[in-house]
Design a protein around this motif. Structure first.
Motif, mmCIF file in Angstrom:
data_model
loop_
_atom_site.group_PDB
_atom_site.id
_atom_site.type_symbol
_atom_site.label_atom_id
_atom_site.label_comp_id
_atom_site.label_asym_id
_atom_site.label_seq_id
_atom_site.Cartn_x
_atom_site.Cartn_y
_atom_site.Cartn_z
ATOM 1 N N GLY A 1 0.831 -1.208 0.000
ATOM 2 C CA GLY A 1 0.000 0.000 0.000
ATOM 3 C C GLY A 1 0.862 1.252 0.000
ATOM 4 O O GLY A 1 1.672 1.459 -0.902
ATOM 5 N N ASP A 2 0.694 2.059 1.028
ATOM 6 C CA ASP A 2 1.450 3.310 1.140
ATOM 7 C C ASP A 2 2.679 3.179 2.032
ATOM 8 O O ASP A 2 3.261 4.176 2.460
ATOM 9 C CB ASP A 2 0.551 4.435 1.672
ATOM 10 N N GLU A 3 3.075 1.941 2.338
ATOM 11 C CA GLU A 3 4.279 1.690 3.128
ATOM 12 C C GLU A 3 5.163 0.704 2.376
ATOM 13 O O GLU A 3 4.688 -0.094 1.570
ATOM 14 C CB GLU A 3 3.922 1.136 4.506
ATOM 15 N N ALA A 4 6.455 0.780 2.662
ATOM 16 C CA ALA A 4 7.401 -0.120 2.002
ATOM 17 C C ALA A 4 8.609 -0.314 2.900
ATOM 18 O O ALA A 4 8.843 0.449 3.841
ATOM 19 C CB ALA A 4 7.826 0.460 0.652
ATOM 20 N N GLU A 5 9.353 -1.351 2.583
ATOM 21 C CA GLU A 5 10.651 -1.548 3.221
ATOM 22 C C GLU A 5 11.630 -1.969 2.145
ATOM 23 O O GLU A 5 11.253 -2.554 1.123
ATOM 24 C CB GLU A 5 10.594 -2.533 4.380
ATOM 25 N N ALA A 6 12.892 -1.647 2.376
ATOM 26 C CA ALA A 6 13.950 -1.987 1.428
ATOM 27 C C ALA A 6 15.186 -2.387 2.212
ATOM 28 O O ALA A 6 15.449 -1.865 3.297
ATOM 29 C CB ALA A 6 14.258 -0.793 0.520
ATOM 30 N N VAL A 7 15.936 -3.322 1.643
ATOM 31 C CA VAL A 7 17.182 -3.785 2.240
ATOM 32 C C VAL A 7 18.247 -3.766 1.158
ATOM 33 O O VAL A 7 18.006 -4.196 0.027
ATOM 34 C CB VAL A 7 17.034 -5.215 2.807
ATOM 35 N N CYS A 8 19.422 -3.237 1.511
ATOM 36 C CA CYS A 8 20.534 -3.242 0.563
ATOM 37 C C CYS A 8 21.854 -3.179 1.319
ATOM 38 O O CYS A 8 21.894 -2.907 2.508
ATOM 39 C CB CYS A 8 20.445 -2.073 -0.422
#
Length: 164
Positions: A98-105
Motif C-alpha cells: 500500500g502506502d508503506e514499504a521496506e527496502a534492504v541493501c
C-alpha cells in the motif's frame, strides 16, 4: 481467454503499473542518497526523509530533517567529502504494501587515500518508507557495519521473501 472482463483486466494492469511505478520511485529515491551526500547537498539529503524520519548508523541516531542536514554539514562529513569519497548503495530488495514499504541493501563507503581508493566501510541497510505529500519518503533507516557482528547479517536477512 482468461475469463476476465475488459474492466477486470484494466484494473489488474493499473494495479501492476502502480506497483512498478512505486518500485521505480523507491529505487530512484535510494539511489539519490549517495550522490547527494557526496555532493554535500544537506537540504536535498534531508528531503529524502519524512519530516520526522530517523537514521540510526553505528551508534549515531538522527531524528528529523534538521539533524540529517546537520550531519551532512558537519565538519566530519565535510572533511570526508573534500578528501574524496563515494557512498554507494547497492541494488535494494523492496517490498511495497500500500502506502508503506521496506527496502534492504548493502552499501560501501569508498574513500580516497594517498595510495588510491579504499573501501572504508561495508554496511547493511534497512529502510522503512511511506508515501506522503504525493511521494515516497524514508521514515527510518538503520545501518550496521558488515564486520562480522550478527546485527549486520540480521538486517540483510530482512531481504528474504517475495519482493514488490
Amino acid at each position: 481467454m482468461t475469463g476476465e472482463s475488459a474492466e477486470q483486466r484494466l484494473d489488474r494492469l493499473e494495479r501492476r503499473v502502480r506497483e512498478l511505478a512505486d518500485l521505480l520511485e523507491i529505487q530512484q529515491l535510494l539511489a539519490a542518497y549517495g550522490p547527494l551526500v557526496d555532493a554535500g547537498d544537506a537540504t536535498a539529503v534531508a528531503e529524502l526523509w519524512s519530516p520526522d524520519g530517523s537514521y540510526l548508523v553505528e551508534g549515531w541516531a538522527m531524528h528529523g530533517r534538521a539533524e540529517l542536514a546537520a550531519m551532512v554539514n558537519s565538519a566530519a562529513h565535510q572533511s570526508l567529502i573534500t578528501a574524496g569519497s563515494a557512498h554507494f548503495l547497492g541494488p535494494a530488495r523492496i517490498r511495497v504494501d500500500g502506502d508503506e514499504a521496506e527496502a534492504v541493501c548493502e552499501s560501501l563507503l569508498i574513500r580516497h587515500r594517498d595510495r588510491g581508493w579504499v573501501v572504508a566501510r561495508a554496511s547493511a541497510n534497512h529502510f522503512r518508507l511511506a508515501r506522503g505529500d504525493g511521494r515516497w519518503q524514508i521514515t527510518a533507516r538503520s545501518t550496521r557495519a558488515l564486520d562480522g557482528d550478527p546485527a549486520g547479517r540480521e538486517l540483510l536477512g530482512r531481504a528474504a521473501g517475495p519482493a514488490g
